[in-house]
Design a protein around this motif. Structure first.
Motif, PDB file in Angstrom:
ATOM      1  N   ALA A  27      58.857  -1.462 -10.003  1.00 52.98           N
ATOM      2  CA  ALA A  27      59.883  -0.789  -9.219  1.00 52.98           C
ATOM      3  C   ALA A  27      59.268   0.261  -8.303  1.00 52.98           C
ATOM      4  CB  ALA A  27      60.914  -0.146 -10.156  1.00 52.98           C
ATOM      5  N   GLY A  57      63.950   3.312 -15.367  1.00 52.79           N
ATOM      6  CA  GLY A  57      64.033   1.918 -14.959  1.00 52.79           C
ATOM      7  C   GLY A  57      65.369   1.307 -15.357  1.00 52.79           C
ATOM      8  N   LYS A  58      65.331   0.086 -15.872  1.00 55.42           N
ATOM      9  CA  LYS A  58      66.586  -0.582 -16.234  1.00 55.42           C
ATOM     10  C   LYS A  58      67.018  -0.225 -17.647  1.00 55.42           C
ATOM     11  CE  LYS A  58      66.640  -4.635 -13.262  1.00 55.42           C
ATOM     12  NZ  LYS A  58      65.251  -4.610 -12.712  1.00 55.42           N
TER      13      LYS A  58
END
Lengths: 250, 321
Positions: B42, B65-66
């Motif tokens: 990312a 992040g996710k």
């Protein structure tokens, strides 16, 4: 303290709360003898051993083991004294040699000496064939023999054996008793044997002490106790008869 | 000293040979690598065609992040490593009857507990350092940025805090292994404490804050004083949890842009003003100063925990039965 006695206690007492486990125990053990410590379950035999090793603090009284006070200098005592607990345990995922090596290291025995002693004592207890097997696979008798080897690895002057033959088959018992006897006669070690298996004690012990409910009710060579309790005329006595007499009186 | 060393060596060998250790460290390394690859890619995407800003390297550890960031993951999952290494250290020896044998050797009794604690700490340190190095290596490849001196220092401090934090959990689990005779009981008790601190303390904190200082909607809006009190109580109560202490401390250390551990509501107008005026990252020393109370608290609870453990173990009767 006279030089003769390797263990001396004076009015040694241990109380757990209101219960008295060992009540004013006074005994002497001479160097080189096999002393049988008798008594029913829960009489305070193990507690006495733990106090003599400095693993438990006495409530009152004095003790001297190989000239040292086990409460004040447990380190000195443990260096020279071996202890085989009842139902000894091992690290089951290690083999016999690894178990012995670990104990030897804790006793600061140098590496080369350790290996020699491991070979020697495994041979003596008849386990040299099984030395590299995991202890988890051992039978009860083998474990007990390994326990003896482990105590002997530091070549102690005095050994406490807590019920060393319990759970062994007749042949194993005989071999264990022979080994204990030879340790005393050939290696000049002093053995302190706690047991309630009277015929075995009678076979190998020089002197016995009988403990009932925390009190030492009799102490001396077996013949002497027989004379005192059963009368002079009787030749064909067993320790069991003597013991039962004391037990009923108590 | 000799006794400690011998037991320490054996314990260390036992840890490295145990399936338990293998599983949990593999899990930590695996999750660490997955998080880093996701975050790293990312960042790579974002940085394309831009000049590389400073202090970006630490984002590998703090960026969520996710899923969650590596720091959050260790905060939540790290305790399990400590618990797994310690929950059966004393009572396993008691069950297999090796403890009475061990104490009848010429060693000091405290060597046993010291060596067990130290070997656990050593294993934790090895796992942490290995994981952080692995993530750094992967991160350097992914985002093409080499960490500067200050970033390395921040990572070192992060590892030290994490080591102390996980050692606290090791201490808890060794304590339970001293107190409880059964290994299953001590494992469950340690896990219960872990769940309590990770889920229920933050929940309890808000319930407590609601009860003590309820924020009510009135016609004239929210009572500001009440809101501050509510916020303050909730914060103090949640700091009871070592997890809150740890996450506050590590996020501040690893994120130089974070200049306070307090929430926006609790800041005065001047503080808010200066925050918005000065956008440059904090120097390392300033970051440390912000979280020094947290650090001292973590050190204190870890030492306290081990102290109790030591005391209880030394006072215990060693009976074979």
């Amino acid at each position: 303290m006279t030089g003769q006695n390797i263990v001396e206690t004076e009015e040694l007492t241990k109380k757990y709360g209101a219960q008295t486990a060992v009540n004013r125990l006074t005994l002497q053990i001479e160097e080189g003898e096999i002393f049988g410590f008798l008594g029913p379950n829960g009489a305070g035999k193990t507690t006495t051993i733990l106090m003599l090793l400095g693993l438990t603090e006495p409530t009152s009284g004095k003790a001297a083991v190989i000239g040292f006070d086990p409460t004040r200098e447990p380190f000195k005592v443990k260096e020279k004294v071996g202890y085989l607990p009842e139902n000894v345990g091992f690290y089951d995922d290690m083999d016999a040699r690894q178990n012995l090596r670990y104990i030897a290291r804790l006793n600061r025995i140098p590496g080369e000496v350790t290996e020699k002693r491991i070979d020697y004592w495994l041979e003596m207890v008849g386990l040299s064939e099984e030395g590299s097997k995991k202890v988890g696979t051992y039978s009860k008798g083998m474990r007990q023999r390994l326990g003896i080897a482990e105590v002997l690895i530091k070549e102690p002057k005095l050994i406490f054996l807590d019920e060393p033959t319990i759970g062994l088959d007749p042949d194993g018992t005989n071999r264990m008793l022979d080994l204990i006897h030879s340790l005393s006669r050939e290696k000049k070690m002093t053995l302190f044997l706690s047991s309630h298996l009277l015929d075995q004690v009678q076979r190998i012990c020089d002197r016995v002490g009988i403990m009932i409910n925390g009190k030492l009710v009799a102490m001396g060579p077996i013949e002497e106790l027989a004379k005192k309790k059963l009368g002079l005329d009787q030749e064909d006595y067993t320790l069991e008869e003597i013991y039962m007499k004391y037990f009923k009186e108590a | 000293m000799h006794g400690i060393l011998t037991i320490f060596r054996k314990e260390l060998g036992d840890h490295f040979n145990s399936m338990r250790f293998l599983l949990i460290s593999a899990l930590i390394v695996m999750v660490g690598v997955i998080i880093t690859s996701m975050v790293g890619m990312a960042i790579q995407e974002e940085l394309r065609g831009m000049a590389k800003p400073t202090l970006i390297f630490l984002l590998l550890f703090t960026s969520t992040g996710k899923l969650f960031s590596f720091v959050q993951f260790i905060g939540f999952f790290g305790p399990l490593l400590g618990i797994f290494l310690g929950f059966d250290s004393i009572n396993r020896e008691r069950v297999s009857r090796t403890l009475s044998k061990l104490v009848s050797q010429p060693i000091f009794r405290d060597s046993i507990i010291n060596a067990k604690f130290l070997s656990g700490v050593t294993v934790i340190a090895i796992v942490l350092v290995a994981t952080v190095l692995l993530i750094s290596g992967l991160g350097i490849r992914l985002i093409g940025v080499v960490p500067g001196v200050e970033e390395v220092w921040r990572l070192v401090i992060y590892i030290v805090i994490s080591l102390l934090y996980i050692s606290f959990w090791l201490g808890i689990s060794i304590l339970f292994s001293v107190v409880f005779r059964s290994t299953a009981t001590s494992a469950l008790a340690s896990l219960a404490i872990w769940i309590f601190f990770s889920f229920f303390v933050s929940l309890g904190a808000s319930v407590m804050a609601d009860a003590v200082a309820p924020v009510s909607q009135t016609a004239s809006g929210v009572d500001a004083e009440m809101l501050i009190r509510h916020e303050r109580i909730q914060r103090v109560a949640s700091l009871v949890s070592p997890m809150a202490l740890y996450s506050d401390a590590t996020t501040t250390i690893l994120d130089p842009m974070r200049k306070t551990t307090r929430t926006l509501i609790l800041m005065g107008p001047m503080e808010r003003f200066s925050m918005s005026r000065f956008q440059s990252p904090l120097p390392l020393l300033e970051s440390i100063l912000i979280v020094i109370p947290h650090l001292i608290s973590i050190v204190a609870i870890t030492l306290l925990c081990f102290g109790i453990c030591y005391f209880v173990f030394m006072r215990q009767e060693i009976r074979t039965v």
